[in-house]
Scaffold this active site. Sequence first.
Site, PDB file in Angstrom:
ATOM      1  N   ARG A 577      43.734  29.549  -0.897  1.00  0.00           N
ATOM      2  CA  ARG A 577      45.018  29.310  -0.237  1.00  0.00           C
ATOM      3  C   ARG A 577      44.860  28.359   0.954  1.00  0.00           C
ATOM      4  NH1 ARG A 577      49.203  33.753   2.220  1.00  0.00           N
ATOM      5  NH2 ARG A 577      47.269  34.631   2.973  1.00  0.00           N
ATOM      6  N   GLN A 587      42.028  17.233   6.742  1.00  0.00           N
ATOM      7  CA  GLN A 587      40.606  17.498   6.488  1.00  0.00           C
ATOM      8  C   GLN A 587      40.159  16.894   5.160  1.00  0.00           C
ATOM      9  OE1 GLN A 587      38.052  18.971   8.439  1.00  0.00           O
ATOM     10  NE2 GLN A 587      39.693  18.269   9.749  1.00  0.00           N
ATOM     11  N   GLY A 651      37.752  27.340   2.421  1.00  0.00           N
ATOM     12  CA  GLY A 651      37.188  26.320   3.317  1.00  0.00           C
ATOM     13  C   GLY A 651      37.429  24.928   2.779  1.00  0.00           C
ATOM     14  N   GLU A 654      34.510  20.291   4.147  1.00  0.00           N
ATOM     15  CA  GLU A 654      33.448  19.450   3.612  1.00  0.00           C
ATOM     16  C   GLU A 654      33.665  18.933   2.193  1.00  0.00           C
ATOM     17  OE1 GLU A 654      29.535  20.941   5.847  1.00  0.00           O
ATOM     18  OE2 GLU A 654      31.172  22.358   5.736  1.00  0.00           O
TER      19      GLU A 654
END
Length: 688
Positions: A577, A587, A651, A654
């Site tokens: 989510r 990001q 997350g 990255e």
Amino acid sequence: MTELDPRAIGAPLERTDGRAKVTGTAAYAFEQPVADPLYVHPVQSTIARGRIRHVDTDTAADLEGVVAVLTHLNAPGLAEHDPELHVLQSPEIAFRGQPVAAVLAETPEIARHAAGLVRVDYEQEEHDVVLRADHPQLYAPEVVNPSFPTDTAEGDPEASAEVEVDHEYSTPMEHNNPMEPHATVAVWAGGHLTLHDSTQGVHKARSRLAPVLGLPEERIRVVSPHVGGGFGSKGTAHAHNVLAALAARVAGGRAVKLALTRQQMFDLVGHRTPTIQRVRLGADRDGRLSVVVHDVVEHTSKVQEFAEQTAVSTRTVYAAPNRRTSHRLAPLDVPVPFWMRAPGEAPGMFATEVAMDELAEACGLDPIELRLRNEPATDPSSGLPYSARNLAECLRAGAVRFGWEERDPRPASRWDGDWLVGLGVAAATYPRYYSPGSVAVIRFQGGRYLVRIGAADIGTGTRTALAQIAADALGCGFRDVLLELGDTDLPTATVEGGSSGLASWGATVVAAAERFRAEFGDDPADGAETSAETPEDPAGGTVATHSFGAHFAEARVNALTGEVRVPRMLGVFSVGRVVNPRTARSQLIGGMVMGLSAALHEHSVLDPRFGHVVNRDFAQYHVAAHADVADVEAFWLDEHDPHAGPSGGRGIGEIGIVGSPAAIANAVHHATGVRIRDLPITPDVLIR
Ligand code: MOS
């Protein structure tokens, strides 16, 4: 409570600190208001290996405005030997650029000028800074960062196959270049040290510095309200923190400010190791993988090991009966490498995903189809079921959005004037890290919920998104939450690393909120307060939790000059989510732009004669800028991963940089028919 408040998770809220940042009122480390500060400027070694024979500080010390010149002969001692942090303690030189002295002065200009007047004589030894696949000192580390096995093997990795691709790939040394250079303001008062620092983790910085400085943690405070990017380089303390603390010791109670120059960052805050990677893939004619081998050679510093986990994503992305991954390190006379956005996954998936493109070509298959045929049912590295493995859906959704079906499979088949045009695809995967060990305190005060946790917002928007999670869990409006972070005076929190921050701190805040509501209900009295620790990992070793993504890129290559332009990039991600679509998108596209930068530009050129990075500023170390970036889009699947934690997210910091360089390299191949296996892809190579 305000009725009209947006209710938290899923809302594309603007950063709460956005206005302060764009108007320049948000105080970063160097700008912290301290009375009457001194400034410190390091003197750096001009040899890569040997020792200091003699230091002449007289001319520097005589300059008006110079307060002290510190060297290994007069600097205060350190308590514990931490190689990277062992500053001004011995005459030994481990890498070029190592601090050998520091000038403390009334202004930064005087400090910098005086630093140039310090004369150092060296006893120079031969150095070794060149990574080679056949380096004689190659060794296997115990583990690779942070704690993965160094090697893995299943079946017979030497087995042959109907179709094989077997090539060497390389990625260069790279340096993190966050907009805000590393900076520390150090103040000693009454036996206590305060560091206003630009860091990804105040508690982590403190716990590494405390034993080195010989202080109990309670006597150090690290404060870091705003951070202008880090990408990993601010994920631990570095030598400049110690230098500032040592300088502050001799500053007679005055504050000491130290801001690294852009050039010094190329020596003192870590870097991404160069890699030499061999990838061998074997498959049947239908593209079903039977062999996956990924052997990596990379460097570390001789004085302190950092082992980048370059081959670990290969372990989880594709299954095969015969597999091997390995990591070998060459110890060199270079600074200690460290985290750079997706350490390991970013350089490793470049090699794996270009190799998959080569295998697709060898099998006569569409590269998306090849990947779909190799979707494993369970995680090939752990054998566990995935909480969600939606790579196939990312690939399919991306193909539609990108117009993949119009792609002519033949390379070098599409021209637009002098430009060859091609499309490329690559898969991405990044582990979901969950960090235990944070504490959140919630207090009802003045009609608002004060949420306190020593977390970090390094420019990602955590301050906003974490408050959204808090509001959701407390059942209140977003504006009824006041979040405090970035200070060791707040409850302890883990470092911002491995894209773990929001999910791990979020779980902690939710636990505190649930306890708060259980204890005080939804109409608490002023002063009601409770706290909670990070709950146990809801995945609990029963499922594999990884994020996935599909990258698409269009490359235009000028047939006359070899120039590469990337007019379109698209990423479709499976990340659980999304708490705040606005900051999340930032990001993801930021990671993709960093992937573009790695594909085409970034390369720290180490001069083997002297051992230093030659292109040490923005003029010569090119980071993708506005003119390089065209249409970059990021989408994500609508998911909620209950195994990821209460916020449901795995997350996002990255995964954007993982796979995107391969998509561009594959697009360049499709455009030109030329296969480039070494990054960055520069015009000189394409023209050859
Ligand atoms: Mo990130 S490179 O784990 O700070």
